[in-house]
Design a protein around this motif. Structure first.
Motif, PDB file in Angstrom:
ATOM      1  N   VAL A  28      66.599  14.618  53.367  1.00 26.06           N
ATOM      2  CA  VAL A  28      67.456  14.080  52.305  1.00 26.06           C
ATOM      3  C   VAL A  28      68.672  14.986  52.114  1.00 26.06           C
ATOM      4  CG1 VAL A  28      67.587  13.504  49.868  1.00 26.06           C
ATOM      5  CG2 VAL A  28      65.496  13.004  51.159  1.00 26.06           C
ATOM      6  N   MET A  29      69.859  14.403  52.238  1.00 22.75           N
ATOM      7  CA  MET A  29      71.095  15.176  52.133  1.00 22.75           C
ATOM      8  C   MET A  29      72.065  14.616  51.102  1.00 22.75           C
ATOM      9  SD  MET A  29      71.901  16.051  56.119  1.00 22.75           S
ATOM     10  CE  MET A  29      70.699  16.912  57.124  1.00 22.75           C
ATOM     11  N   ILE A  30      72.184  13.288  51.052  1.00 19.13           N
ATOM     12  CA  ILE A  30      73.183  12.661  50.190  1.00 19.13           C
ATOM     13  C   ILE A  30      72.554  11.482  49.464  1.00 19.13           C
ATOM     14  CG2 ILE A  30      75.431  11.507  50.102  1.00 19.13           C
ATOM     15  CD1 ILE A  30      76.126  12.942  52.721  1.00 19.13           C
ATOM     16  N   ALA A  31      72.767  11.391  48.164  1.00 19.55           N
ATOM     17  CA  ALA A  31      72.257  10.262  47.391  1.00 19.55           C
ATOM     18  C   ALA A  31      73.071   9.012  47.681  1.00 19.55           C
ATOM     19  CB  ALA A  31      72.323  10.588  45.895  1.00 19.55           C
ATOM     20  N   LYS A  32      72.508   7.841  47.311  1.00 19.40           N
ATOM     21  CA  LYS A  32      73.187   6.570  47.538  1.00 19.40           C
ATOM     22  C   LYS A  32      74.609   6.571  46.975  1.00 19.40           C
ATOM     23  CE  LYS A  32      70.740   3.176  49.533  1.00 19.40           C
ATOM     24  NZ  LYS A  32      69.815   4.016  50.263  1.00 19.40           N
ATOM     25  N   GLY A  33      74.784   7.222  45.810  1.00 17.81           N
ATOM     26  CA  GLY A  33      76.102   7.245  45.177  1.00 17.81           C
ATOM     27  C   GLY A  33      77.033   8.305  45.711  1.00 17.81           C
ATOM     28  N   GLY A  34      76.571   9.108  46.691  1.00 16.48           N
ATOM     29  CA  GLY A  34      77.431  10.108  47.309  1.00 16.48           C
ATOM     30  C   GLY A  34      77.198  11.543  46.881  1.00 16.48           C
ATOM     31  N   ALA A  35      76.332  11.772  45.887  1.00 14.28           N
ATOM     32  CA  ALA A  35      76.073  13.132  45.430  1.00 14.28           C
ATOM     33  C   ALA A  35      75.316  13.926  46.490  1.00 14.28           C
ATOM     34  CB  ALA A  35      75.269  13.109  44.131  1.00 14.28           C
ATOM     35  N   SER A  36      75.692  15.198  46.688  1.00 10.11           N
ATOM     36  CA  SER A  36      75.023  16.052  47.664  1.00 10.11           C
ATOM     37  C   SER A  36      73.680  16.512  47.126  1.00 10.11           C
ATOM     38  CB  SER A  36      75.890  17.270  47.985  1.00 10.11           C
ATOM     39  OG  SER A  36      75.207  18.134  48.877  1.00 10.11           O
ATOM     40  N   LEU A  37      72.630  16.341  47.929  1.00  8.93           N
ATOM     41  CA  LEU A  37      71.288  16.736  47.526  1.00  8.93           C
ATOM     42  C   LEU A  37      70.748  17.860  48.402  1.00  8.93           C
ATOM     43  CD1 LEU A  37      69.741  13.199  46.873  1.00  8.93           C
ATOM     44  CD2 LEU A  37      70.758  14.768  45.217  1.00  8.93           C
ATOM     45  N   GLN A  66      72.201  21.727  49.920  1.00 11.38           N
ATOM     46  CA  GLN A  66      73.280  22.697  50.037  1.00 11.38           C
ATOM     47  C   GLN A  66      73.650  22.901  51.511  1.00 11.38           C
ATOM     48  OE1 GLN A  66      71.713  26.124  47.949  1.00 11.38           O
ATOM     49  NE2 GLN A  66      72.596  25.435  45.999  1.00 11.38           N
ATOM     50  N   GLU A  67      74.913  23.218  51.762  1.00  4.87           N
ATOM     51  CA  GLU A  67      75.421  23.319  53.129  1.00  4.87           C
ATOM     52  C   GLU A  67      74.616  24.300  53.982  1.00  4.87           C
ATOM     53  OE1 GLU A  67      77.733  21.764  55.978  1.00  4.87           O
ATOM     54  OE2 GLU A  67      77.880  21.210  53.862  1.00  4.87           O
ATOM     55  N   GLU A  68      74.320  25.479  53.431  1.00  2.00           N
ATOM     56  CA  GLU A  68      73.608  26.493  54.216  1.00  2.00           C
ATOM     57  C   GLU A  68      72.151  26.105  54.478  1.00  2.00           C
ATOM     58  OE1 GLU A  68      73.717  27.993  49.882  1.00  2.00           O
ATOM     59  OE2 GLU A  68      75.017  26.916  51.278  1.00  2.00           O
ATOM     60  N   ALA A  69      71.662  25.098  53.736  1.00  2.72           N
ATOM     61  CA  ALA A  69      70.282  24.678  53.919  1.00  2.72           C
ATOM     62  C   ALA A  69      70.082  23.871  55.196  1.00  2.72           C
ATOM     63  CB  ALA A  69      69.831  23.848  52.716  1.00  2.72           C
ATOM     64  N   VAL A  70      71.146  23.310  55.737  1.00  2.00           N
ATOM     65  CA  VAL A  70      71.022  22.508  56.953  1.00  2.00           C
ATOM     66  C   VAL A  70      70.479  23.359  58.100  1.00  2.00           C
ATOM     67  CG1 VAL A  70      72.265  21.147  58.684  1.00  2.00           C
ATOM     68  CG2 VAL A  70      72.853  20.919  56.260  1.00  2.00           C
ATOM     69  N   ALA A 107      71.490  12.324  60.690  1.00  2.00           N
ATOM     70  CA  ALA A 107      71.368  12.736  62.085  1.00  2.00           C
ATOM     71  C   ALA A 107      72.660  13.360  62.578  1.00  2.00           C
ATOM     72  CB  ALA A 107      70.996  11.529  62.961  1.00  2.00           C
ATOM     73  N   ALA A 108      73.789  12.751  62.226  1.00  2.00           N
ATOM     74  CA  ALA A 108      75.087  13.297  62.631  1.00  2.00           C
ATOM     75  C   ALA A 108      75.290  14.695  62.056  1.00  2.00           C
ATOM     76  CB  ALA A 108      76.204  12.362  62.172  1.00  2.00           C
ATOM     77  N   LYS A 109      74.878  14.892  60.806  1.00  2.00           N
ATOM     78  CA  LYS A 109      75.008  16.199  60.166  1.00  2.00           C
ATOM     79  C   LYS A 109      74.134  17.244  60.858  1.00  2.00           C
ATOM     80  CE  LYS A 109      76.446  18.590  56.470  1.00  2.00           C
ATOM     81  NZ  LYS A 109      77.863  18.813  56.132  1.00  2.00           N
ATOM     82  N   LEU A 110      72.931  16.879  61.179  1.00  2.00           N
ATOM     83  CA  LEU A 110      72.014  17.802  61.844  1.00  2.00           C
ATOM     84  C   LEU A 110      72.507  18.193  63.236  1.00  2.00           C
ATOM     85  CD1 LEU A 110      68.576  16.230  60.850  1.00  2.00           C
ATOM     86  CD2 LEU A 110      69.392  18.503  60.198  1.00  2.00           C
ATOM     87  N   LEU A 111      73.169  17.264  63.900  1.00  2.00           N
ATOM     88  CA  LEU A 111      73.619  17.500  65.275  1.00  2.00           C
ATOM     89  C   LEU A 111      75.062  17.970  65.350  1.00  2.00           C
ATOM     90  CD1 LEU A 111      71.954  14.384  66.971  1.00  2.00           C
ATOM     91  CD2 LEU A 111      71.196  16.772  67.110  1.00  2.00           C
ATOM     92  N   GLY A 112      75.759  17.964  64.228  1.00  2.00           N
ATOM     93  CA  GLY A 112      77.150  18.406  64.218  1.00  2.00           C
ATOM     94  C   GLY A 112      78.067  17.528  65.034  1.00  2.00           C
ATOM     95  N   PHE A 155      66.780  20.794  48.838  1.00  2.00           N
ATOM     96  CA  PHE A 155      67.967  21.328  48.160  1.00  2.00           C
ATOM     97  C   PHE A 155      68.535  22.616  48.748  1.00  2.00           C
ATOM     98  CE2 PHE A 155      70.327  23.408  44.658  1.00  2.00           C
ATOM     99  CZ  PHE A 155      71.307  22.440  44.500  1.00  2.00           C
ATOM    100  N   SER A 156      67.732  23.682  48.897  1.00  2.00           N
ATOM    101  CA  SER A 156      68.293  24.976  49.287  1.00  2.00           C
ATOM    102  C   SER A 156      67.558  25.584  50.470  1.00  2.00           C
ATOM    103  CB  SER A 156      68.236  25.958  48.112  1.00  2.00           C
ATOM    104  OG  SER A 156      66.890  26.343  47.857  1.00  2.00           O
ATOM    105  N   ALA A 157      68.219  26.525  51.130  1.00  2.00           N
ATOM    106  CA  ALA A 157      67.607  27.229  52.258  1.00  2.00           C
ATOM    107  C   ALA A 157      66.368  27.989  51.804  1.00  2.00           C
ATOM    108  CB  ALA A 157      68.628  28.181  52.886  1.00  2.00           C
ATOM    109  N   GLU A 158      66.425  28.557  50.608  1.00  2.00           N
ATOM    110  CA  GLU A 158      65.298  29.327  50.084  1.00  2.00           C
ATOM    111  C   GLU A 158      64.069  28.449  49.896  1.00  2.00           C
ATOM    112  OE1 GLU A 158      64.661  32.731  46.616  1.00  2.00           O
ATOM    113  OE2 GLU A 158      66.079  31.091  46.274  1.00  2.00           O
ATOM    114  N   ILE A 159      64.276  27.242  49.377  1.00  2.00           N
ATOM    115  CA  ILE A 159      63.157  26.318  49.188  1.00  2.00           C
ATOM    116  C   ILE A 159      62.611  25.860  50.535  1.00  2.00           C
ATOM    117  CG2 ILE A 159      62.493  24.040  48.302  1.00  2.00           C
ATOM    118  CD1 ILE A 159      64.490  24.492  46.007  1.00  2.00           C
TER     119      ILE A 159
END
Length: 267
Positions: free
Chosen positions: A107-116, A118-122, A143-148, A82-86
Protein backbone atom coordinates in the motif's frame (compact mmCIF):
# COMPACT_ATOMS: atom_id res chain seq x y z
CA UNK A 1 -14.78 -25.90 16.08
CA UNK A 2 -11.45 -24.97 14.54
CA UNK A 3 -10.92 -22.18 12.04
CA UNK A 4 -7.88 -21.20 10.01
CA UNK A 5 -6.30 -18.08 11.54
CA UNK A 6 -5.51 -14.96 9.55
CA UNK A 7 -3.67 -11.87 10.79
CA UNK A 8 -3.67 -8.46 9.15
CA UNK A 9 -0.88 -5.99 9.89
CA UNK A 10 -2.13 -2.72 8.45
CA UNK A 11 -3.63 0.71 9.01
CA UNK A 12 -7.08 1.40 10.38
CA UNK A 13 -9.61 3.07 8.07
CA UNK A 14 -12.13 4.96 10.17
CA UNK A 15 -14.51 4.95 7.19
CA UNK A 16 -14.63 1.15 7.25
CA UNK A 17 -13.97 0.52 3.57
CA UNK A 18 -10.27 -0.36 3.47
CA UNK A 19 -7.40 -1.31 5.74
CA UNK A 20 -7.90 -3.36 8.90
CA UNK A 21 -11.67 -3.08 8.63
CA UNK A 22 -11.83 -4.43 5.07
CA UNK A 23 -9.41 -7.21 5.92
CA UNK A 24 -11.36 -8.43 8.94
CA UNK A 25 -14.64 -8.37 7.00
CA UNK A 26 -13.01 -10.44 4.24
CA UNK A 27 -11.49 -12.93 6.68
CA UNK A 28 -14.90 -13.42 8.29
CA UNK A 29 -16.70 -13.86 4.97
CA UNK A 30 -14.20 -16.51 3.90
CA UNK A 31 -14.60 -18.45 7.14
CA UNK A 32 -11.31 -17.74 8.86
CA UNK A 33 -10.61 -16.27 12.29
CA UNK A 34 -9.34 -12.74 11.79
CA UNK A 35 -6.85 -10.90 14.01
CA UNK A 36 -5.22 -7.51 13.65
CA UNK A 37 -2.12 -5.44 14.33
CA UNK A 38 -2.74 -1.73 13.76
CA UNK A 39 0.27 0.12 12.35
CA UNK A 40 -1.40 3.51 11.95
CA UNK A 41 -4.70 5.22 12.58
CA UNK A 42 -6.16 7.18 9.70
CA UNK A 43 -8.90 9.79 9.76
CA UNK A 44 -10.57 8.71 6.56
CA UNK A 45 -13.91 8.67 4.77
CA UNK A 46 -15.22 8.38 1.22
CA UNK A 47 -13.84 11.84 0.41
CA UNK A 48 -10.24 10.97 1.27
CA UNK A 49 -7.59 10.64 3.97
CA UNK A 50 -7.66 13.55 6.40
CA UNK A 51 -4.89 12.42 8.74
CA UNK A 52 -2.39 9.61 9.30
CA UNK A 53 -1.20 8.80 12.82
CA UNK A 54 1.44 6.03 12.95
CA UNK A 55 1.56 3.87 16.04
CA UNK A 56 4.76 3.58 18.04
CA UNK A 57 7.20 0.77 17.30
CA UNK A 58 6.64 -0.51 20.83
CA UNK A 59 2.87 -0.68 20.32
CA UNK A 60 3.19 -2.52 17.01
CA UNK A 61 5.72 -4.98 18.39
CA UNK A 62 3.54 -5.67 21.44
CA UNK A 63 0.53 -6.42 19.23
CA UNK A 64 2.50 -8.82 17.02
CA UNK A 65 4.01 -10.62 20.01
CA UNK A 66 0.66 -10.90 21.75
CA UNK A 67 -1.00 -12.54 18.75
CA UNK A 68 1.76 -14.74 17.37
CA UNK A 69 3.18 -15.96 20.69
CA UNK A 70 -0.23 -17.27 21.77
CA UNK A 71 -2.68 -17.77 18.91
CA UNK A 72 -0.37 -17.97 15.91
CA UNK A 73 -1.44 -17.39 12.32
CA UNK A 74 -1.87 -19.64 9.29
CA UNK A 75 -1.43 -16.58 7.06
CA UNK A 76 -0.41 -12.97 7.56
CA UNK A 77 -1.42 -10.14 5.26
CA UNK A 78 0.41 -6.80 5.40
CA UNK A 79 -1.09 -3.56 4.18
CA UNK A 80 -0.20 0.01 5.12
CA UNK A 81 3.17 -0.12 6.90
CA UNK A 82 3.98 3.58 6.43
CA UNK A 83 7.67 3.78 7.45
CA UNK A 84 10.97 1.97 6.98
CA UNK A 85 11.16 1.44 10.74
CA UNK A 86 7.79 -0.32 10.82
CA UNK A 87 8.66 -2.45 7.79
CA UNK A 88 11.93 -3.55 9.42
CA UNK A 89 10.13 -4.49 12.63
CA UNK A 90 7.39 -6.42 10.83
CA UNK A 91 9.91 -8.28 8.66
CA UNK A 92 11.99 -9.28 11.68
CA UNK A 93 8.95 -10.44 13.62
CA UNK A 94 7.61 -12.54 10.75
CA UNK A 95 11.01 -14.23 10.53
CA UNK A 96 11.10 -14.73 14.31
CA UNK A 97 7.74 -16.48 14.35
CA UNK A 98 8.44 -18.39 11.12
CA UNK A 99 5.16 -17.40 9.47
CA UNK A 100 4.64 -19.58 6.40
CA UNK A 101 2.10 -17.62 4.33
CA UNK A 102 2.88 -13.91 3.95
CA UNK A 103 0.74 -11.83 1.58
CA UNK A 104 2.19 -8.36 0.96
CA UNK A 105 -0.11 -5.66 -0.38
CA UNK A 106 2.39 -2.81 -0.90
CA UNK A 107 0.00 0.00 0.00
CA UNK A 108 1.49 3.31 -1.13
CA UNK A 109 -1.23 5.73 -2.22
CA UNK A 110 -4.86 6.07 -1.13
CA UNK A 111 -7.69 6.27 -3.67
CA UNK A 112 -7.82 10.05 -3.19
CA UNK A 113 -4.08 10.46 -3.77
CA UNK A 114 -2.78 10.71 -0.20
CA UNK A 115 0.62 9.06 0.38
CA UNK A 116 0.43 6.08 2.72
CA UNK A 117 4.10 5.06 2.49
CA UNK A 118 7.08 7.28 3.20
CA UNK A 119 9.60 7.57 0.36
CA UNK A 120 12.48 5.91 2.23
CA UNK A 121 10.20 3.01 3.14
CA UNK A 122 10.10 1.76 -0.45
CA UNK A 123 13.69 0.50 -0.18
CA UNK A 124 12.95 -1.27 3.10
CA UNK A 125 9.95 -2.92 1.50
CA UNK A 126 12.06 -4.14 -1.42
CA UNK A 127 15.01 -5.39 0.60
CA UNK A 128 13.44 -6.67 3.82
CA UNK A 129 9.81 -7.70 3.31
CA UNK A 130 9.57 -8.85 -0.31
CA UNK A 131 12.31 -11.48 0.04
CA UNK A 132 10.31 -13.31 2.74
CA UNK A 133 6.87 -12.90 1.16
CA UNK A 134 4.80 -15.70 -0.29
CA UNK A 135 2.97 -13.41 -2.67
CA UNK A 136 2.99 -9.69 -3.44
CA UNK A 137 -0.12 -8.00 -4.87
CA UNK A 138 0.78 -4.56 -6.31
CA UNK A 139 -1.35 -2.55 -8.68
CA UNK A 140 0.34 -0.97 -11.68
CA UNK A 141 1.38 2.34 -10.02
CA UNK A 142 2.79 0.41 -7.04
CA UNK A 143 4.69 -1.96 -9.32
CA UNK A 144 6.12 0.97 -11.27
CA UNK A 145 7.25 2.58 -8.01
CA UNK A 146 8.91 -0.60 -6.78
CA UNK A 147 10.73 -1.06 -10.08
CA UNK A 148 11.59 2.59 -10.66
CA UNK A 149 10.02 2.74 -14.10
CA UNK A 150 7.16 4.33 -15.98
CA UNK A 151 3.75 2.85 -15.40
CA UNK A 152 2.97 -0.03 -17.76
CA UNK A 153 0.11 0.24 -20.25
CA UNK A 154 -0.09 -3.22 -21.85
CA UNK A 155 -0.33 -6.83 -20.70
CA UNK A 156 3.10 -7.53 -22.22
CA UNK A 157 4.59 -4.74 -20.10
CA UNK A 158 2.80 -6.21 -17.09
CA UNK A 159 4.39 -9.59 -17.75
CA UNK A 160 7.88 -8.08 -17.84
CA UNK A 161 7.15 -6.21 -14.62
CA UNK A 162 5.95 -9.41 -12.95
CA UNK A 163 9.20 -11.13 -13.89
CA UNK A 164 11.23 -8.25 -12.50
CA UNK A 165 9.18 -8.13 -9.30
CA UNK A 166 9.70 -11.86 -8.85
CA UNK A 167 13.45 -11.23 -8.88
CA UNK A 168 13.01 -9.12 -5.73
CA UNK A 169 12.24 -12.28 -3.78
CA UNK A 170 8.53 -13.12 -3.46
CA UNK A 171 7.58 -16.69 -4.31
CA UNK A 172 4.64 -15.47 -6.37
CA UNK A 173 3.59 -12.18 -7.93
CA UNK A 174 -0.02 -11.15 -8.52
CA UNK A 175 0.04 -7.97 -10.59
CA UNK A 176 -3.32 -6.19 -10.71
CA UNK A 177 -4.24 -4.63 -14.04
CA UNK A 178 -7.20 -2.50 -13.05
CA UNK A 179 -5.33 0.65 -14.11
CA UNK A 180 -5.05 -0.49 -17.74
CA UNK A 181 -7.06 1.94 -19.83
CA UNK A 182 -8.35 -0.45 -22.47
CA UNK A 183 -9.92 -3.89 -22.61
CA UNK A 184 -11.03 -6.15 -19.75
CA UNK A 185 -9.52 -5.96 -16.26
CA UNK A 186 -6.60 -8.41 -16.30
CA UNK A 187 -4.65 -9.60 -13.26
CA UNK A 188 -1.52 -11.68 -13.74
CA UNK A 189 -0.30 -14.47 -11.49
CA UNK A 190 3.37 -15.33 -12.06
CA UNK A 191 4.99 -18.28 -10.29
CA UNK A 192 8.51 -17.82 -11.60
CA UNK A 193 7.87 -19.94 -14.69
CA UNK A 194 4.31 -19.49 -15.96
CA UNK A 195 1.76 -16.71 -16.23
CA UNK A 196 -1.90 -17.19 -15.37
CA UNK A 197 -4.38 -14.52 -16.44
CA UNK A 198 -7.45 -13.67 -14.41
CA UNK A 199 -9.72 -11.66 -16.66
CA UNK A 200 -13.15 -10.09 -16.10
CA UNK A 201 -15.12 -7.40 -17.88
CA UNK A 202 -14.77 -3.97 -16.34
CA UNK A 203 -17.49 -2.91 -13.94
CA UNK A 204 -18.87 0.59 -14.40
CA UNK A 205 -18.69 2.03 -10.89
CA UNK A 206 -16.58 4.57 -9.05
CA UNK A 207 -17.22 2.89 -5.72
CA UNK A 208 -14.04 0.84 -5.43
CA UNK A 209 -12.57 1.97 -2.11
CA UNK A 210 -10.67 -0.88 -0.47
CA UNK A 211 -10.42 -3.18 -3.48
CA UNK A 212 -6.67 -3.81 -3.10
CA UNK A 213 -6.92 -4.53 0.62
CA UNK A 214 -9.88 -6.85 0.10
CA UNK A 215 -8.30 -8.79 -2.76
CA UNK A 216 -5.06 -9.42 -0.84
CA UNK A 217 -6.98 -10.34 2.31
CA UNK A 218 -9.01 -12.89 0.33
CA UNK A 219 -5.81 -14.49 -0.97
CA UNK A 220 -4.46 -14.66 2.59
CA UNK A 221 -7.66 -16.26 3.88
CA UNK A 222 -7.56 -18.94 1.20
CA UNK A 223 -3.86 -19.67 1.76
CA UNK A 224 -4.59 -19.98 5.48
CA UNK A 225 -7.03 -22.76 4.56
CA UNK A 226 -4.25 -24.52 2.58
CA UNK A 227 -5.47 -23.57 -0.91
CA UNK A 228 -2.91 -23.51 -3.72
CA UNK A 229 -1.82 -20.06 -4.86
CA UNK A 230 -3.74 -20.49 -8.11
CA UNK A 231 -6.95 -21.51 -6.35
CA UNK A 232 -6.50 -18.78 -3.73
CA UNK A 233 -6.07 -16.12 -6.39
CA UNK A 234 -9.06 -17.34 -8.40
CA UNK A 235 -11.29 -17.30 -5.31
CA UNK A 236 -10.02 -13.83 -4.40
CA UNK A 237 -10.81 -12.62 -7.91
CA UNK A 238 -14.37 -13.97 -7.63
CA UNK A 239 -14.71 -12.39 -4.18
CA UNK A 240 -13.57 -8.92 -5.24
CA UNK A 241 -15.55 -9.02 -8.49
CA UNK A 242 -18.73 -9.72 -6.52
CA UNK A 243 -17.83 -7.00 -4.03
CA UNK A 244 -17.29 -4.40 -6.77
CA UNK A 245 -20.35 -5.48 -8.76
CA UNK A 246 -22.46 -4.85 -5.66
CA UNK A 247 -20.53 -1.87 -4.32
CA UNK A 248 -22.13 0.35 -1.72
CA UNK A 249 -23.21 3.94 -2.26
CA UNK A 250 -22.13 5.32 1.11
CA UNK A 251 -20.95 8.85 1.79
CA UNK A 252 -20.36 11.66 -0.72
CA UNK A 253 -17.24 10.35 -2.40
CA UNK A 254 -15.79 6.99 -3.47
CA UNK A 255 -17.81 4.32 -1.68
CA UNK A 256 -16.60 0.92 -0.51
CA UNK A 257 -17.06 -2.50 -2.03
CA UNK A 258 -19.61 -4.90 -0.58
CA UNK A 259 -17.80 -7.57 1.39
CA UNK A 260 -20.96 -9.62 1.89
CA UNK A 261 -21.73 -9.99 -1.82
CA UNK A 262 -19.65 -13.14 -2.43
CA UNK A 263 -21.66 -15.01 0.20
CA UNK A 264 -24.81 -14.58 -1.89
CA UNK A 265 -23.35 -15.82 -5.19
CA UNK A 266 -25.47 -18.58 -6.65
CA UNK A 267 -28.22 -18.09 -4.08
Amino acid sequence: MSLAKTLTIAGSDSGGGAGIQADLKTFQELHTFGMSVITALTAQNTLGVHGVYPQSIEAIEAQIDAVLSDIGADAVKTGMLFSAEIITLVSNKLRQYEVSNIVVDPVMIAKGGASLLQEEAVQALKHELLPISTVITPNLPEAAKLLGRAEMKTVDEMKQAAVDLHKLGPTYVVLKGGHLTEGPAVDLLYDGEEFFELKVERIDTKHTHGTGCTFAAAIAAELAKSATIKDATETAKQFITAAISNSLVIGRGIGPTNHAAYRHLGK
